[in-house]
Motif scaffolding. Structure first.
Motif, short mmCIF file in Angstrom:
data_model
loop_
_atom_site.label_atom_id
_atom_site.label_comp_id
_atom_site.label_asym_id
_atom_site.label_seq_id
_atom_site.Cartn_x
_atom_site.Cartn_y
_atom_site.Cartn_z
N THR A 176 0.75 -1.23 0.12
CA THR A 176 -0.04 -0.28 0.36
C THR A 176 0.42 1.33 -0.09
O THR A 176 0.20 2.04 -0.31
CB THR A 176 -1.23 0.13 1.42
OG1 THR A 176 -1.51 -0.94 1.61
CG2 THR A 176 -1.80 1.08 1.27
N LEU A 177 1.68 1.42 1.00
CA LEU A 177 2.85 2.31 0.73
C LEU A 177 4.08 2.21 -1.20
O LEU A 177 3.72 3.38 -1.00
CB LEU A 177 3.75 2.40 1.52
CG LEU A 177 3.18 2.16 3.34
CD1 LEU A 177 4.42 2.16 4.50
CD2 LEU A 177 2.87 3.77 3.34
N ALA A 178 3.54 1.10 -1.11
CA ALA A 178 4.31 1.43 -2.48
C ALA A 178 3.26 2.46 -3.44
O ALA A 178 3.90 3.15 -3.95
CB ALA A 178 4.85 0.14 -2.91
N ASN A 179 1.98 1.63 -3.63
CA ASN A 179 1.21 2.54 -4.64
C ASN A 179 1.11 3.76 -4.18
O ASN A 179 0.71 4.80 -5.07
CB ASN A 179 -0.04 1.49 -4.36
CG ASN A 179 0.32 0.00 -5.13
OD1 ASN A 179 0.67 -0.03 -5.70
ND2 ASN A 179 -0.93 -0.83 -4.44
N LEU A 180 1.03 4.02 -2.61
CA LEU A 180 1.05 5.90 -2.84
C LEU A 180 2.83 6.22 -2.52
O LEU A 180 2.74 7.74 -3.00
CB LEU A 180 0.58 6.00 -1.02
CG LEU A 180 -0.83 5.64 -0.61
CD1 LEU A 180 -0.64 5.48 0.40
CD2 LEU A 180 -1.70 6.16 -2.01
N SER A 181 3.21 5.86 -2.57
CA SER A 181 4.47 6.89 -2.81
C SER A 181 5.15 7.17 -4.51
O SER A 181 5.71 8.45 -4.89
CB SER A 181 5.74 5.81 -2.95
OG SER A 181 6.03 4.74 -4.22
N PHE A 182 3.83 6.65 -5.29
CA PHE A 182 3.78 7.43 -6.64
C PHE A 182 2.95 8.82 -6.30
O PHE A 182 3.21 10.23 -7.13
CB PHE A 182 3.01 7.42 -7.42
CG PHE A 182 3.69 5.63 -8.14
CD1 PHE A 182 4.78 5.63 -8.55
CD2 PHE A 182 3.39 3.91 -7.61
CE1 PHE A 182 5.61 4.21 -8.58
CE2 PHE A 182 4.22 3.19 -7.58
CZ PHE A 182 5.40 3.60 -8.52
N LEU A 183 2.44 8.96 -5.23
CA LEU A 183 1.86 11.04 -4.87
C LEU A 183 2.72 11.55 -4.78
O LEU A 183 1.82 12.66 -4.92
CB LEU A 183 0.11 10.33 -4.23
CG LEU A 183 -0.53 9.54 -4.23
CD1 LEU A 183 -2.07 9.37 -4.21
CD2 LEU A 183 -0.90 9.64 -5.82
N ILE A 184 3.66 11.44 -4.47
CA ILE A 184 4.55 12.16 -3.67
C ILE A 184 5.84 12.62 -4.96
O ILE A 184 5.67 11.78 -5.94
CB ILE A 184 5.52 12.04 -2.94
CG1 ILE A 184 4.97 11.01 -1.96
CG2 ILE A 184 6.62 12.55 -2.23
CD1 ILE A 184 5.18 9.87 -0.65
N PRO A 185 5.76 14.29 -5.00
CA PRO A 185 6.17 14.93 -6.10
C PRO A 185 7.47 14.59 -5.86
O PRO A 185 8.02 14.16 -4.48
CB PRO A 185 6.13 16.37 -5.25
CG PRO A 185 4.74 16.40 -4.69
CD PRO A 185 4.53 14.85 -4.28
N GLU A 186 8.50 14.74 -6.77
CA GLU A 186 9.56 14.07 -6.96
C GLU A 186 10.63 14.54 -6.95
O GLU A 186 11.73 14.60 -6.37
CB GLU A 186 10.34 14.13 -8.89
CG GLU A 186 9.28 12.50 -9.25
CD GLU A 186 9.92 12.92 -10.85
OE1 GLU A 186 10.79 13.01 -11.60
OE2 GLU A 186 8.79 12.36 -11.93
N ASP A 187 10.43 16.24 -6.54
CA ASP A 187 11.54 17.08 -6.16
C ASP A 187 11.60 17.07 -4.43
O ASP A 187 12.60 16.63 -3.63
CB ASP A 187 10.82 18.89 -5.64
CG ASP A 187 11.02 18.59 -7.62
OD1 ASP A 187 11.07 18.26 -8.32
OD2 ASP A 187 10.01 19.71 -7.35
N ILE A 188 10.94 16.12 -3.87
CA ILE A 188 10.50 16.22 -2.07
C ILE A 188 11.41 14.80 -2.56
O ILE A 188 11.64 14.61 -0.82
CB ILE A 188 9.39 15.79 -1.73
CG1 ILE A 188 8.99 16.95 -1.41
CG2 ILE A 188 9.54 15.19 -0.49
CD1 ILE A 188 7.31 17.34 -0.88
N VAL A 189 10.89 13.82 -3.18
CA VAL A 189 11.70 12.67 -3.10
C VAL A 189 13.08 12.72 -3.12
O VAL A 189 13.99 12.28 -2.80
CB VAL A 189 11.00 11.29 -4.15
CG1 VAL A 189 11.73 10.02 -4.04
CG2 VAL A 189 9.84 10.82 -4.06
N ILE A 190 14.05 13.53 -3.98
CA ILE A 190 14.92 13.82 -4.52
C ILE A 190 16.06 14.61 -3.32
O ILE A 190 16.86 13.87 -3.11
CB ILE A 190 15.59 14.25 -5.69
CG1 ILE A 190 15.53 14.10 -6.84
CG2 ILE A 190 16.72 15.46 -5.58
CD1 ILE A 190 14.91 15.34 -8.14
#
Length: 119
Positions: A74-88
């Motif tokens: 579920t967390l893996a599916n929700l991780s696509f909703l996070i913007p790429e700038d925050i992930v980087i």
């Protein structure tokens, strides 16, 4: 040299020392194996306590595995909703693998040295 000191200490005894020695020189009491049974039971309880926590952890891990796998998916599916700038930005703050290994080695050395200091 220590033998001379022990022998001298044994030669110099006052009345109280002789009285205490006579009190403690009695033959051992016949307990019909009671002491051996007590020691055996204490050792058995000690091993039972040592094994209880790891067995409970394995059973708990087996019970929690399926719900935990579902949560990760579920967390893996929700991780696509996070913007790429925050992930980087977040990934740049994660320490490198070498730093983590060095920290683990230092922790192990510190714990071992504390154990040696206690002895």
């Amino acid at each position: 040299m220590t033998l001379k000191i022990i022998n001298m200490a044994e030669k110099i005894k006052d009345a109280e020392d002789r009285l205490l020695e006579s009190l403690f020189e009695s033959p051992p009491l016949a307990d019909d194996g009671f002491s051996a049974r007590v020691v055996s039971r204490v050792n058995r309880q000690l091993w039972f306590r040592r094994l209880t926590l790891p067995v409970a952890a394995v059973i708990g891990g087996a019970v929690a595995f399926k719900p935990l796998a579902g949560l990760v998916m579920t967390l893996a599916n929700l991780s696509f909703l996070i913007p790429e700038d925050i992930v980087i930005a977040a990934s740049s703050s994660i320490p490198q693998f070498q730093t983590v290994v060095l920290g683990a080695i230092l922790l192990a050395v510190g714990l071992l040295s504390l154990r040696l200091l206690e002895e």
